[in-house]
Structure formats: structure tokens, C-alpha cells
Design a protein around this motif. Structure first.
Motif, PDB file in Angstrom:
ATOM      1  N   GLU A  11      10.107  18.300  24.976  1.00  0.00           N
ATOM      2  CA  GLU A  11      11.007  17.795  24.571  1.00  0.00           C
ATOM      3  C   GLU A  11      11.573  18.463  23.698  1.00  0.00           C
ATOM      4  O   GLU A  11      13.063  18.566  23.282  1.00  0.00           O
ATOM      5  CB  GLU A  11      10.553  16.367  24.032  1.00  0.00           C
ATOM      6  CG  GLU A  11      11.484  15.456  23.505  1.00  0.00           C
ATOM      7  CD  GLU A  11      10.987  14.086  22.914  1.00  0.00           C
ATOM      8  OE1 GLU A  11      10.946  12.918  23.651  1.00  0.00           O
ATOM      9  OE2 GLU A  11      10.266  14.075  21.822  1.00  0.00           O
ATOM     10  N   LEU A  57      15.602  20.038  23.251  1.00  0.00           N
ATOM     11  CA  LEU A  57      16.413  19.648  22.222  1.00  0.00           C
ATOM     12  C   LEU A  57      16.908  21.020  21.540  1.00  0.00           C
ATOM     13  O   LEU A  57      18.310  21.054  21.156  1.00  0.00           O
ATOM     14  CB  LEU A  57      15.722  18.802  20.911  1.00  0.00           C
ATOM     15  CG  LEU A  57      16.337  18.577  19.680  1.00  0.00           C
ATOM     16  CD1 LEU A  57      17.694  17.647  19.964  1.00  0.00           C
ATOM     17  CD2 LEU A  57      15.316  18.090  18.910  1.00  0.00           C
ATOM     18  N   THR A 101      18.650  11.920  19.591  1.00  0.00           N
ATOM     19  CA  THR A 101      17.430  12.585  20.119  1.00  0.00           C
ATOM     20  C   THR A 101      16.405  12.878  18.936  1.00  0.00           C
ATOM     21  O   THR A 101      14.982  12.489  19.342  1.00  0.00           O
ATOM     22  CB  THR A 101      17.691  14.007  20.944  1.00  0.00           C
ATOM     23  OG1 THR A 101      18.732  13.612  21.822  1.00  0.00           O
ATOM     24  CG2 THR A 101      16.470  14.447  21.622  1.00  0.00           C
ATOM     25  N   ALA A 118      12.387  11.089  18.998  1.00  0.00           N
ATOM     26  CA  ALA A 118      11.718  12.490  19.411  1.00  0.00           C
ATOM     27  C   ALA A 118      10.279  11.782  19.177  1.00  0.00           C
ATOM     28  O   ALA A 118       9.834  11.382  18.345  1.00  0.00           O
ATOM     29  CB  ALA A 118      12.346  13.540  18.859  1.00  0.00           C
ATOM     30  N   VAL A 156      15.534   8.491  23.514  1.00  0.00           N
ATOM     31  CA  VAL A 156      15.504   9.776  23.714  1.00  0.00           C
ATOM     32  C   VAL A 156      16.123  10.045  25.136  1.00  0.00           C
ATOM     33  O   VAL A 156      16.825  11.116  25.034  1.00  0.00           O
ATOM     34  CB  VAL A 156      14.012  10.187  23.901  1.00  0.00           C
ATOM     35  CG1 VAL A 156      14.013  11.737  24.373  1.00  0.00           C
ATOM     36  CG2 VAL A 156      13.529  10.138  22.638  1.00  0.00           C
ATOM     37  N   GLY A 200      19.367  12.745  25.839  1.00  0.00           N
ATOM     38  CA  GLY A 200      19.338  13.681  26.963  1.00  0.00           C
ATOM     39  C   GLY A 200      20.637  13.373  27.896  1.00  0.00           C
ATOM     40  O   GLY A 200      21.352  14.252  28.160  1.00  0.00           O
ATOM     41  N   ILE A 259      14.988  16.775  28.401  1.00  0.00           N
ATOM     42  CA  ILE A 259      14.797  15.522  27.570  1.00  0.00           C
ATOM     43  C   ILE A 259      14.725  14.409  28.509  1.00  0.00           C
ATOM     44  O   ILE A 259      13.670  13.646  28.146  1.00  0.00           O
ATOM     45  CB  ILE A 259      15.813  15.557  26.557  1.00  0.00           C
ATOM     46  CG1 ILE A 259      15.954  16.674  25.410  1.00  0.00           C
ATOM     47  CG2 ILE A 259      15.870  14.204  25.904  1.00  0.00           C
ATOM     48  CD1 ILE A 259      17.002  16.709  24.735  1.00  0.00           C
TER      49      ILE A 259
END
Length: 216
Positions: free
Chosen positions: A7, A11, A98, A102, A118, A122, A181
């Protein structure tokens, strides 16, 4: 590699792509002079971008001029301006969304809602990549068509500038980062969607019956 690391990687790629879009938007090298035929030896090079055009002399001196009228610009330039600015704003929104959802932050309690946030971030990154791809391909198509058009004078032929290649690289980063993501968040949600059930062992008592205190 854990889901949190994937993740964070997605990002980071999304942020790099967002910065690349801003850089490509500001650079005046969307199309540059083509050095062909009589233009092989020239004293100046012309750069044309979304916001200005520049003339670079052979001595290294550069003069840039901002476009006077917005409405008088070609449609591809107007669309490029609008879409790149929208992508720059959406990229900032995707970054904030995000980060809020996260795994490495505590803004929201872990759960389905956190995963959905999240995934939304994405998806916005993927949308940014698709939107910025439109003006890039539009410019490239016009440059290539004019280059091979025999009716266009050699002095007016252009080649694809560095800003287009930076924009394509930024698009790839946005799409790849957004997919990472989303995939990471979807897999995490699937893992946490099934509750773990525990059952106590069935042990017989002294009279041969099972102890009922192990059952709920």
C-alpha cells in the motif's frame, strides 16, 4: 511483502506520478521544432507548451512568451490545460483520501470503511492516469499527423517534446500505483470479511456425558 508495504509502495508511485503530471503541465516542451530538410541547420529552436512558447537560440539564450488569448488557442491546448489542472487537483484529493484510509495511519478505525476509503483513493489515482492520457495522446497524434503530412511546410513540422514522455511516465506511475492500492485493499478486506470461529474441545465428564459448559 506485507499488504501495508504494498500500500505504501502504491501511494509512493501515485505521488511520483502526480508530481510528474504537474511537471509535464508546466514544461513548454510539448512539441518542438523538427530538424529536417532545410531545418537541419538553424539558429533557433521553438518549444510549444500548454501555457507558453519559447524560442531557444543557438547561443543558449531563451525567450518565452505566455499565450495572449485563451479562447484563440487550439482545442487540444485548451483541453490539455483543463485536464492537467483537474488531474493536479484530483491527485491532491487522492493523496489525502489514501493517507486517511491507509493502514499506517489511525485517522479511521480499522474495518470495512477504512478499506473502502483506500480503494476510493486508488480509484482516483487510476482516474487521474486516464484523464491525463487524453491530452498526451491527442498532442502526439497531431504532431505525428502533421509530420507526415506533405502539405505542411518543413518549417512548421514539429516533433514530440520531453513533456509528453514525462507525462506518459507519470501516467504509468498513476495507473500502477492506483492498481496496487486497490488490489492491496481488496485482498485485505477479503481476509477480514470472514470472522474466525473457535470451538471448545468436547471432553467427556466422569459420568460419560459431554460437559455442557463448553457450549454457548
Amino acid at each position: 511483502m506485507t499488504s501495508a508495504a504494498v500500500e505504501i509502495l502504491g501511494l509512493g508511485l501515485g505521488i511520483l506520478g502526480w508530481v510528474g503530471v504537474i511537471l509535464a503541465c508546466g514544461l513548454p516542451m510539448w512539441q518542438v521544432s523538427a530538424f529536417i530538410d532545410v531545418n537541419i541547420v538553424v539558429a533557433q529552436n521553438i518549444w510549444e507548451g500548454l501555457w507558453m512558447n519559447c524560442v531557444v537560440q543557438s547561443t543558449g539564450q531563451m525567450q518565452c512568451k505566455v499565450y495572449d488569448s485563451i479562447l484563440a488557442l487550439p482545442p487540444e491546448v485548451q483541453a490539455g490545460r483543463a485536464l492537467t489542472v483537474i488531474v493536479a487537483l484530483l491527485g491532491l484529493v487522492a493523496l489525502m483520501v489514501t493517507v486517511v484510509g491507509a493502514q499506517c495511519t489511525n485517522c479511521i478505525r480499522p474495518g470495512k470503511m477504512k478499506s473502502r476509503i483506500v480503494i476510493a483513493g486508488g480509484a482516483i489515482y487510476i482516474l487521474c492516469g486516464v484523464l491525463v492520457l487524453i491530452p498526451l495522446c491527442w498532442f502526439a497524434n497531431i504532431v505525428i499527423s502533421d509530420f507526415y503530412d506533405p502539405t505542411v511546410p518543413s518549417s512548421q513540422k514539429r516533433e514530440m517534446g520531453a513533456a509528453l514522455y514525462i507525462g506518459w511516465a507519470a501516467t504509468a506511475l498513476l495507473l500502477f500505483g492506483g492498481c496496487l492500492i486497490c488490489c492491496c485493499s481488496c485482498s485485505q478486506r477479503d481476509e477480514t470479511s470472514f470472522p474466525v470461529k473457535y470451538s471448545a474441545p468436547r471432553r467427556p465428564t466422569s459420568n460419560g456425558e459431554y460437559d455442557k459448559k463448553n457450549y454457548v
